[in-house]
Design a protein around this motif. Structure first.
Motif, PDB file in Angstrom:
ATOM      1  N   ALA A  36       0.801  -1.264   0.273  1.00 60.56           N
ATOM      2  CA  ALA A  36       0.032   0.020   0.086  1.00 60.56           C
ATOM      3  C   ALA A  36       1.029   1.205  -0.135  1.00 60.56           C
ATOM      4  O   ALA A  36       0.545   2.126  -0.646  1.00 60.56           O
ATOM      5  N   LEU A  37       1.854   1.396   0.663  1.00 63.41           N
ATOM      6  CA  LEU A  37       2.848   2.279   0.804  1.00 63.41           C
ATOM      7  C   LEU A  37       3.613   2.630  -0.217  1.00 63.41           C
ATOM      8  O   LEU A  37       3.831   3.970  -0.736  1.00 63.41           O
ATOM      9  N   LEU A  38       4.195   1.529  -0.819  1.00 61.75           N
ATOM     10  CA  LEU A  38       5.206   1.446  -1.984  1.00 61.75           C
ATOM     11  C   LEU A  38       4.473   1.477  -3.333  1.00 61.75           C
ATOM     12  O   LEU A  38       5.065   1.745  -4.549  1.00 61.75           O
ATOM     13  N   GLY A  39       3.169   1.129  -3.519  1.00 65.10           N
ATOM     14  CA  GLY A  39       2.579   0.919  -4.703  1.00 65.10           C
ATOM     15  C   GLY A  39       2.133   2.237  -5.356  1.00 65.10           C
ATOM     16  O   GLY A  39       2.407   3.302  -4.586  1.00 65.10           O
ATOM     17  N   PRO A  40       1.674   2.105  -6.600  1.00 67.54           N
ATOM     18  CA  PRO A  40       1.413   3.345  -7.256  1.00 67.54           C
ATOM     19  C   PRO A  40       0.249   4.103  -6.752  1.00 67.54           C
ATOM     20  O   PRO A  40       0.156   5.418  -7.085  1.00 67.54           O
ATOM     21  N   ASP A  41      -0.595   3.602  -6.328  1.00 67.23           N
ATOM     22  CA  ASP A  41      -1.763   4.183  -5.612  1.00 67.23           C
ATOM     23  C   ASP A  41      -1.840   4.316  -3.974  1.00 67.23           C
ATOM     24  O   ASP A  41      -1.645   3.158  -3.552  1.00 67.23           O
ATOM     25  N   GLU A  42      -1.654   5.593  -3.587  1.00 70.95           N
ATOM     26  CA  GLU A  42      -1.591   5.625  -2.153  1.00 70.95           C
ATOM     27  C   GLU A  42      -2.997   5.362  -1.471  1.00 70.95           C
ATOM     28  O   GLU A  42      -4.069   5.583  -2.174  1.00 70.95           O
ATOM     29  N   PRO A  43      -3.068   4.869  -0.418  1.00 71.78           N
ATOM     30  CA  PRO A  43      -4.248   4.710   0.272  1.00 71.78           C
ATOM     31  C   PRO A  43      -4.995   6.053   0.476  1.00 71.78           C
ATOM     32  O   PRO A  43      -4.450   7.159   0.355  1.00 71.78           O
ATOM     33  N   ARG A  73      14.888  15.361  18.787  1.00 72.93           N
ATOM     34  CA  ARG A  73      15.729  14.915  20.032  1.00 72.93           C
ATOM     35  C   ARG A  73      16.975  14.523  19.815  1.00 72.93           C
ATOM     36  O   ARG A  73      18.176  15.003  20.070  1.00 72.93           O
ATOM     37  N   ALA A  74      17.184  13.432  18.523  1.00 69.27           N
ATOM     38  CA  ALA A  74      18.371  12.996  18.165  1.00 69.27           C
ATOM     39  C   ALA A  74      19.193  14.255  17.355  1.00 69.27           C
ATOM     40  O   ALA A  74      20.323  14.104  17.498  1.00 69.27           O
ATOM     41  N   VAL A  75      18.621  14.785  16.805  1.00 71.18           N
ATOM     42  CA  VAL A  75      19.397  16.038  15.941  1.00 71.18           C
ATOM     43  C   VAL A  75      19.943  17.118  17.194  1.00 71.18           C
ATOM     44  O   VAL A  75      20.885  17.406  16.941  1.00 71.18           O
ATOM     45  N   ASP A  76      18.968  17.421  17.967  1.00 70.87           N
ATOM     46  CA  ASP A  76      19.461  18.299  18.958  1.00 70.87           C
ATOM     47  C   ASP A  76      20.631  17.704  19.714  1.00 70.87           C
ATOM     48  O   ASP A  76      21.458  18.357  20.456  1.00 70.87           O
ATOM     49  N   ALA A  77      20.575  16.527  19.929  1.00 68.13           N
ATOM     50  CA  ALA A  77      21.772  15.914  20.949  1.00 68.13           C
ATOM     51  C   ALA A  77      22.977  15.597  19.828  1.00 68.13           C
ATOM     52  O   ALA A  77      23.788  14.906  20.292  1.00 68.13           O
ATOM     53  N   SER A  78      22.894  15.997  18.753  1.00 68.56           N
ATOM     54  CA  SER A  78      24.086  15.896  17.711  1.00 68.56           C
ATOM     55  C   SER A  78      24.462  14.601  17.320  1.00 68.56           C
ATOM     56  O   SER A  78      25.285  14.170  17.078  1.00 68.56           O
ATOM     57  N   LEU A  79      23.332  13.613  17.054  1.00 73.17           N
ATOM     58  CA  LEU A  79      23.523  12.541  16.908  1.00 73.17           C
ATOM     59  C   LEU A  79      23.095  12.238  15.449  1.00 73.17           C
ATOM     60  O   LEU A  79      23.564  11.145  14.764  1.00 73.17           O
ATOM     61  N   LEU A  80      22.455  13.101  14.734  1.00 69.99           N
ATOM     62  CA  LEU A  80      21.967  13.089  13.401  1.00 69.99           C
ATOM     63  C   LEU A  80      22.251  14.334  12.984  1.00 69.99           C
ATOM     64  O   LEU A  80      22.454  15.322  13.425  1.00 69.99           O
ATOM     65  N   ARG A  81      22.514  14.169  11.600  1.00 68.38           N
ATOM     66  CA  ARG A  81      22.731  15.589  10.660  1.00 68.38           C
ATOM     67  C   ARG A  81      21.807  16.555  11.167  1.00 68.38           C
ATOM     68  O   ARG A  81      20.476  16.325  11.447  1.00 68.38           O
ATOM     69  N   PRO A  82      22.014  17.857  11.139  1.00 67.64           N
ATOM     70  CA  PRO A  82      21.162  18.849  11.378  1.00 67.64           C
ATOM     71  C   PRO A  82      20.089  19.128  10.651  1.00 67.64           C
ATOM     72  O   PRO A  82      18.994  19.691  11.077  1.00 67.64           O
ATOM     73  N   ASP A  83      19.919  18.652   9.094  1.00 69.72           N
ATOM     74  CA  ASP A  83      19.056  18.708   8.518  1.00 69.72           C
ATOM     75  C   ASP A  83      18.275  17.601   8.214  1.00 69.72           C
ATOM     76  O   ASP A  83      17.140  17.457   7.426  1.00 69.72           O
ATOM     77  N   PHE A  84      18.415  16.630   8.996  1.00 71.07           N
ATOM     78  CA  PHE A  84      17.371  15.262   9.080  1.00 71.07           C
ATOM     79  C   PHE A  84      16.315  15.612   9.721  1.00 71.07           C
ATOM     80  O   PHE A  84      15.919  16.174  10.858  1.00 71.07           O
ATOM     81  N   ASP A  85      15.106  15.275   9.014  1.00 77.78           N
ATOM     82  CA  ASP A  85      13.926  15.329   9.693  1.00 77.78           C
ATOM     83  C   ASP A  85      12.868  14.265   9.571  1.00 77.78           C
ATOM     84  O   ASP A  85      13.138  13.327   9.197  1.00 77.78           O
ATOM     85  N   ALA A  86      11.510  14.579   9.853  1.00 75.02           N
ATOM     86  CA  ALA A  86      10.529  13.314   9.837  1.00 75.02           C
ATOM     87  C   ALA A  86      10.494  12.749   8.485  1.00 75.02           C
ATOM     88  O   ALA A  86      10.330  11.553   8.308  1.00 75.02           O
ATOM     89  N   GLU A  87      10.315  13.711   7.432  1.00 73.30           N
ATOM     90  CA  GLU A  87      10.254  13.370   6.144  1.00 73.30           C
ATOM     91  C   GLU A  87      11.535  12.574   5.524  1.00 73.30           C
ATOM     92  O   GLU A  87      11.132  11.682   4.876  1.00 73.30           O
ATOM     93  N   VAL A 140      11.008   9.085   6.924  1.00 71.01           N
ATOM     94  CA  VAL A 140      10.263   8.281   5.792  1.00 71.01           C
ATOM     95  C   VAL A 140      10.828   7.904   4.706  1.00 71.01           C
ATOM     96  O   VAL A 140      10.546   6.602   4.313  1.00 71.01           O
ATOM     97  N   LEU A 141      11.923   8.594   4.076  1.00 72.77           N
ATOM     98  CA  LEU A 141      12.516   8.161   3.111  1.00 72.77           C
ATOM     99  C   LEU A 141      13.324   6.828   3.307  1.00 72.77           C
ATOM    100  O   LEU A 141      13.739   6.054   2.698  1.00 72.77           O
ATOM    101  N   VAL A 142      14.168   6.852   4.538  1.00 68.49           N
ATOM    102  CA  VAL A 142      14.917   5.880   4.902  1.00 68.49           C
ATOM    103  C   VAL A 142      14.265   4.709   5.152  1.00 68.49           C
ATOM    104  O   VAL A 142      14.436   3.651   4.697  1.00 68.49           O
ATOM    105  N   THR A 143      12.961   4.734   5.744  1.00 70.55           N
ATOM    106  CA  THR A 143      12.006   3.697   6.150  1.00 70.55           C
ATOM    107  C   THR A 143      11.424   2.980   4.849  1.00 70.55           C
ATOM    108  O   THR A 143      11.251   1.947   4.467  1.00 70.55           O
ATOM    109  N   ARG A 144      10.971   3.843   3.739  1.00 70.44           N
ATOM    110  CA  ARG A 144      10.266   3.122   2.398  1.00 70.44           C
ATOM    111  C   ARG A 144      11.593   2.607   1.760  1.00 70.44           C
ATOM    112  O   ARG A 144      11.132   1.531   1.077  1.00 70.44           O
TER     113      ARG A 144
END
Length: 190
Positions: A110-117, A139-153, A156-160
């Motif tokens: 459903a997430l990766l298919g051509p039609d989104e739910p 929190r992870a960005v603020d703790a300097s564990l992740l790149r400062p430009d990494f966000d919730a979007e 989504v890209l990493v998990t997809r």
């Protein structure tokens, strides 16, 4: 959209709904959009009319499957958010979410298919998950564990990307490991 009863479902109606969702998840997971409502009804041991009493169409059924997964993912994310260490919270969220969807091919299709739910049908579930993900990532960005430009979007890209490499356990884990090398900030102890 799914039919939303104004009062709680009777026990038999709840059982029917659960049987429909389980059958739909299995058949959609195996065959994607080729699975038909009639087949889902037969697989669930119910009549077609019963399926349509709960779901107006196939897309409403897919949305319900996706919505349930987002609800479970939100619970997982809320538990991860309780961890004191921002890096551990991020890892628990990322790997917990991916491990939970590894066996759910209907959700991945459903997430990766051509039609989104129909996201409007599950906007609340999706939004609740994204809010918690956003807080954990921040929190992870603020703790300097992740790149400062990494966000919730980006989450989504990493998990997809990882989902596109499932169900092969080695491939998706390698994909995530490579991604983490690109988003984590290297420190003296890392």
């Amino acid at each position: 959209m799914t039919s939303v009863p104004s009062r709680p479902l009777r026990a038999d109606a709840r059982r029917n709904r659960e049987a429909i969702l389980a059958s739909a998840a299995e058949l959609f997971g195996q065959r994607g959009d080729d699975a038909q409502i009639e087949e889902i009804a037969v697989h669930a041991g119910l009549g077609v009319g019963t399926v349509y009493r709960h779901f107006t169409d196939k897309q409403a059924l897919v949305a319900a499957i996706v919505g349930r997964r987002f609800e479970a993912a939100t619970e997982l994310a809320l538990a991860a958010e309780q961890l004191a260490d921002p890096g551990e919270a991020f890892d628990r969220l990322l790997f917990g979410y991916l491990e939970s969807v590894a066996g759910d091919s209907a959700f991945r299709r459903a997430l990766l298919g051509p039609d989104e739910p129909r996201w409007e049908a599950i906007a609340e579930q999706k939004s609740a998950f994204r809010e918690v993900v956003g807080r954990i990532v921040a929190r992870a960005v603020d703790a300097s564990l992740l790149r400062p430009d990494f966000d919730a979007e980006d989450f989504v890209l990493v998990t997809r990307g990882a989902m596109a490499n499932m169900p092969d356990d080695v491939a998706w884990r390698r994909h995530v490991a490579l991604q983490l090398e690109g988003i984590r900030i290297a420190g003296p102890e890392r």
